[in-house]
Design an enzyme around this catalytic site. Structure first.
Site, PDB file in Angstrom:
ATOM      1  N   GLU A 111      17.186 -50.395  56.665  1.00 22.79           N
ATOM      2  CA  GLU A 111      17.662 -49.016  56.800  1.00 22.79           C
ATOM      3  C   GLU A 111      17.514 -48.351  55.444  1.00 22.79           C
ATOM      4  OE1 GLU A 111      21.579 -48.774  58.514  1.00 22.79           O
ATOM      5  OE2 GLU A 111      20.941 -49.734  60.362  1.00 22.79           O
TER       6      GLU A 111
ATOM      7  N   HIS B 145      24.807 -37.790  58.292  1.00 24.04           N
ATOM      8  CA  HIS B 145      23.720 -38.669  58.742  1.00 24.04           C
ATOM      9  C   HIS B 145      22.491 -37.811  58.996  1.00 24.04           C
ATOM     10  CE1 HIS B 145      21.388 -41.620  60.915  1.00 24.04           C
ATOM     11  NE2 HIS B 145      22.279 -42.535  60.583  1.00 24.04           N
TER      12      HIS B 145
ATOM     13  N   ARG C 212      20.347 -42.176  52.351  1.00 24.83           N
ATOM     14  CA  ARG C 212      20.439 -41.121  53.368  1.00 24.83           C
ATOM     15  C   ARG C 212      20.798 -39.753  52.825  1.00 24.83           C
ATOM     16  NH1 ARG C 212      25.009 -43.762  57.083  1.00 24.83           N
ATOM     17  NH2 ARG C 212      23.176 -44.952  57.654  1.00 24.83           N
TER      18      ARG C 212
ATOM     19  N   HIS D 168      29.128 -37.703  59.231  1.00 22.48           N
ATOM     20  CA  HIS D 168      29.030 -39.080  59.729  1.00 22.48           C
ATOM     21  C   HIS D 168      30.080 -40.013  59.136  1.00 22.48           C
ATOM     22  CE1 HIS D 168      27.138 -42.658  61.319  1.00 22.48           C
ATOM     23  NE2 HIS D 168      26.868 -43.129  60.118  1.00 22.48           N
TER      24      HIS D 168
ATOM     25  N   ARG E 176      27.501 -43.792  50.546  1.00 20.76           N
ATOM     26  CA  ARG E 176      27.514 -45.151  51.078  1.00 20.76           C
ATOM     27  C   ARG E 176      26.099 -45.621  51.440  1.00 20.76           C
ATOM     28  NH1 ARG E 176      27.820 -47.059  56.529  1.00 20.76           N
ATOM     29  NH2 ARG E 176      27.573 -44.873  57.054  1.00 20.76           N
TER      30      ARG E 176
END
Ligand code: SIN
Length: 573
Positions: free
Chosen positions: A128, A248, A297, A358, A393
Site C-alpha cells: 500500500e 483517504h 497517502r 478517513h 499515518r
C-alpha cells in the site's frame, strides 16, 4: 491532576456495576485489550456503542502491516513509518510498533483470525502507499477488518467476557484525587441495564475509534463521533495532533452532495497495480513522487485534489480494468460489490474516486504503555495519539497499533499490584453540566468542518469555521445559563455535543499550525517549516470551557506526569 469539572448534561446513574477494568469500544484495540485483561485474571467489562462488531475495524479493507515477509525487517517498516509521519513520529513508539508487531499478528492468528495465504503457502502480503515492501497481510481479499472483528468477537464470547452493547459512554468518573473511578454510560436495551448507569472501575481503557463524522463525507461509520476524545477533554486529559486528519485518496465518488459513510476503495487496489487517471485517461501521479501512485497517502490525496482543481473536476478515476473479472472477484470482492451496488463496474470501467475523511492521526495523548495524562485512564486505537503516526499515518499501521498498544495496556494494568484493592464506589459528582446541542447541529457542524477545515485549509477558512462553531457553543451555553434550557439528553444530542467539542479542538490546532505537513494542508502556508513547526500541538479543555491550544517545545513530547496506579476496586451496588 485536576479534571475540568465538566460533564455532559445527563440524568444521574440509575444503576451501577463494578469491575477491575472497563474497556470502551469493540474494535481491534478494545477487544484485544479486553481479552488480554480477562486472561490476566482481571474482571473486565466491554461497553460498546452499537453491536460488538459495529465499529470501524469491521470496515478496514487493505490489511495489517507488519514485517512478516521474506527479507523484510522491523527497521525497514520503521523507516517507511517515519517518512510517512513527516517528522512528527515518536521514534520509540514506532520502534515498539514494528518490533512487537509481527508477534502480535501471530497471536491474533492464534486467536482465530484467518489471513489469506499465497500459492506457495505462508501469508499473502500486498503493498500500500508509502510501503517499500509487500508487508500488508489481508483476509477475505479486501475484508481484513471484518475477519479480525469476527475472530475477536468470537473469542470474547467464548471466554465469557462481560459485554454491554448499545451503550454510549458519557463521562469519566474520578475520585477525590482525580484518579479514574469508572465511567457513566447510557444503555439502550431491554436487558438488565437500561438508561444512564455507571461502571465503577479503577482502570478505564478508551478504544472508541475515530471522529470521521465531524465531516460530511467520511469512510467512518455513523458511530464515529469523537466520543472518546470529547470525554477525555472533559476529564482534563491532553489530546494532541488533532489537525492531522487523514483524507483517504480513493473513496468511491457518489456525487458532490453525498453525506455520511462512503465506500472505501482500498489502497491495496493500487498496491496490486491500479492506475489513477484523470478524465482524459492521463496518469497524473507519475513524476510527483518516487513511488508514484503508491506514495504516502497525503501526497496522493494532494495530487488528486490538485488535478481536480486544474481540470475543474469533481473526482478522478481509478482504473483497474486490466485486473479482469477473476481478480476483481477473488481479490477485491467487497469493493467490487460496493461499486456494482452503485452502478459502476470496475471490470469494464474506471471507478470515480475522490478524497474523503478517513482517519484521525492524532487523539488522546498516551505514553508507551497507553497511559493518558489522567491516572487510571488509558487509550488505544484510533482514539489515541501514541506518537506512532506523526503527521500522517502509514497505510495499514492502524490495526497493528491497536493490537500492539492494547496488549501493552493490558500488561500495564495486570502488572499493577494495587488493582485488587477493594474500596467504595465514588459518589456521582455534582458538577456543572455541559449544555447539549440539538440533534440537527450534527449536520451544521459537518458542513462547517467540510467547508472550513477539510483537505485544504487557510487562516480565513479556519477562522470562519472557528467563529461558526463558537457561535453554536455560545448559543447552547447561553440558553442553559439564562433560562436553564438545553436540548433533551439523548444519544443524538450527546453525539452532536461531542462532535462540537472535537471540532473546536481540531480547528484550534489547525489554525495554529501555520505550515503544510503530512495530512495538514494549508493553502496560505504551502511549505513544511521544520524550524518553527517540528513540534506537536496539544489541546486541553479549561474548566471555563475554553480550549488551551499550545505547541510543545520540541518534536518530542514532554514526559507525562508520573502515572499513579489505581488504588481502588469498587464493589457492585
Ligand atoms: C485501505 O485499505 O486503503 C485503508 C487502509 C488503511 O486505512 O490503513
Amino acid at each position: 491532576m485536576t479534571t475540568t469539572g465538566i460533564r455532559l448534561h445527563a440524568p444521574a446513574p440509575g444503576w451501577a456495576i463494578a469491575a477491575d477494568v472497563v474497556v470502551v469500544g469493540s474494535g481491534v484495540a478494545g477487544l484485544t485489550a479486553a481479552l488480554r485483561c480477562e486472561a490476566a485474571g482481571l474482571t473486565t467489562v466491554v461497553v460498546t456503542k452499537a453491536r460488538l462488531d459495529d465499529g470501524s475495524t469491521r470496515w478496514a479493507q487493505g490489511g495489517i502491516a507488519a514485517a512478516l515477509g521474506e527479507g523484510d525487517t522491523p527497521e525497514q517498516h520503521l523507516d517507511d513509518t517515519l517518512v510517512a509521519g513527516a517528522g512528527l513520529c515518536d521514534e520509540e513508539a514506532v520502534r515498539i510498533l514494528v518490533t512487537e508487531g509481527p508477534d502480535a499478528v501471530r497471536r491474533l492468528i492464534a486467536t482465530g483470525a484467518q489471513f489469506d495465504e499465497s500459492s506457495e503457502g505462508g501469508l499473502a502480503l500486498t503493498r500500500e502507499g508509502g510501503h517499500h515492501r509487500r508487508r500488508i497481510a489481508h483476509a477475505g481479499g479486501d475484508a481484513t477488518g471484518a475477519e479480525i472483528s469476527r475472530a475477536l468477537v468470537e473469542a470474547v464470547r467464548a471466554r465469557g467476557v462481560r459485554t454491554i452493547e448499545n451503550a454510549l459512554v458519557l463521562d469519566l468518573l474520578t475520585d477525590a484525587d482525580g484518579r479514574t473511578a469508572g465511567v457513566t454510560l447510557h444503555v439502550m436495551g431491554e436487558g438488565q441495564h437500561d438508561g444512564v448507569g455507571a461502571v465503577h472501575a479503577p482502570a478505564v481503557v478508551l478504544a472508541t475509534g475515530g471522529m470521521g463524522q465531524v465531516y460530511s463525507a467520511t469512510t467512518n461509520p455513523s458511530v464515529s463521533t469523537g466520543d472518546g476524545v470529547a470525554l477525555a477533554l472533559r476529564a482534563g486529559a491532553e489530546v494532541s495532533d488533532l489537525e492531522f486528519v487523514q483524507f483517504h485518496p480513493t473513496v468511491l465518488f457518489l456525487g458532490p452532495d453525498a453525506e455520511g459513510q462512503q465506500p472505501l476503495v482500498s489502497e491495496a487496489v493500487r498496491g496490486e497495480g491500479a492506475h489513477l487517471v484523470d478524465g482524459e485517461g492521463v496518469r497524473f501521479m507519475q513524476g510527483q513522487h518516487e513511488l508514484g501512485e503508491l506514495a504516502p497517502r497525503d501526497i496522493v490525496a494532494k495530487g488528486i485534489m490538485r488535478r481536480m482543481q486544474e481540470r475543474g473536476a469533481e473526482h478522478m478515476y481509478l482504473d483497474a480494468r486490466h485486473f479482469g473479472a477473476d481478480m476483481w472477484e477473488h481479490r477485491f470482492p467487497t469493493i467490487l460489490a460496493a461499486c456494482r451496488a452503485h452502478g459502476i463496474d470496475p471490470v469494464t470501467e474506471p471507478v470515480p474516486v475522490a478524497p474523503a475523511a478517513h482517519y484521525a492521526s492524532g487523539g488522546i495523548r498516551t505514553d508507551s504503555h497507553g497511559r493518558t495524562t489522567v491516572p487510571g485512564l488509558y487509550a488505544c486505537g484510533e482514539v489515541a495519539c501514541t506518537g506512532v503516526h506523526g503527521a500522517n499515518r502509514l497505510a495499514s499501521n492502524s490495526l497493528l497499533e491497536g493490537l500492539v498498544y492494547a496488549e501493552r495496556i493490558a500488561a500495564d494494568i495486570a502488572g499493577d499490584p494495587l488493582h485488587a484493592r477493594v474500596p467504595a464506589p465514588v459518589p456521582y459528582p455534582e458538577q456543572p453540566a455541559h449544555p447539549l446541542l440539538p440533534p440537527e447541529a450534527r449536520f451544521t457542524i459537518q458542513r462547517i468542518m467540510t467547508e472550513g477545515a477539510g483537505v485544504l485549509r487557510s487562516a480565513a477558512s479556519l477562522t470562519r469555521a472557528a467563529d461558526q462553531l463558537d457561535r453554536l457553543h455560545t448559543e447552547a451555553r447561553e440558553a442553559l445559563q439564562e433560562n436553564g434550557k438545553t436540548a433533551e439528553p439523548g444519544v443524538d444530542t450527546w453525539e452532536a455535543t461531542n462532535l462540537l467539542c472535537v471540532a473546536r479542538a481540531l480547528v484550534g490546532a489547525a489554525a495554529q499550525r501555520e505550515e503544510t505537513r503530512g495530512c495538514h494542508w494549508r493553502e496560505d502556508h504551502p511549505d513544511r517549516d521544520d524550524t518553527t513547526w517540528r513540534r506537536h500541538i496539544v489541546v486541553r479543555l479549561n474548566p471555563d470551557r475554553t480550549l488551551a491550544v499550545h505547541p510543545t517545545e520540541t518534536a518530542e513530547f514532554p514526559p507525562t506526569a508520573p502515572f499513579s496506579q489505581p488504588t481502588q476496586r469498587p464493589q457492585e451496588q
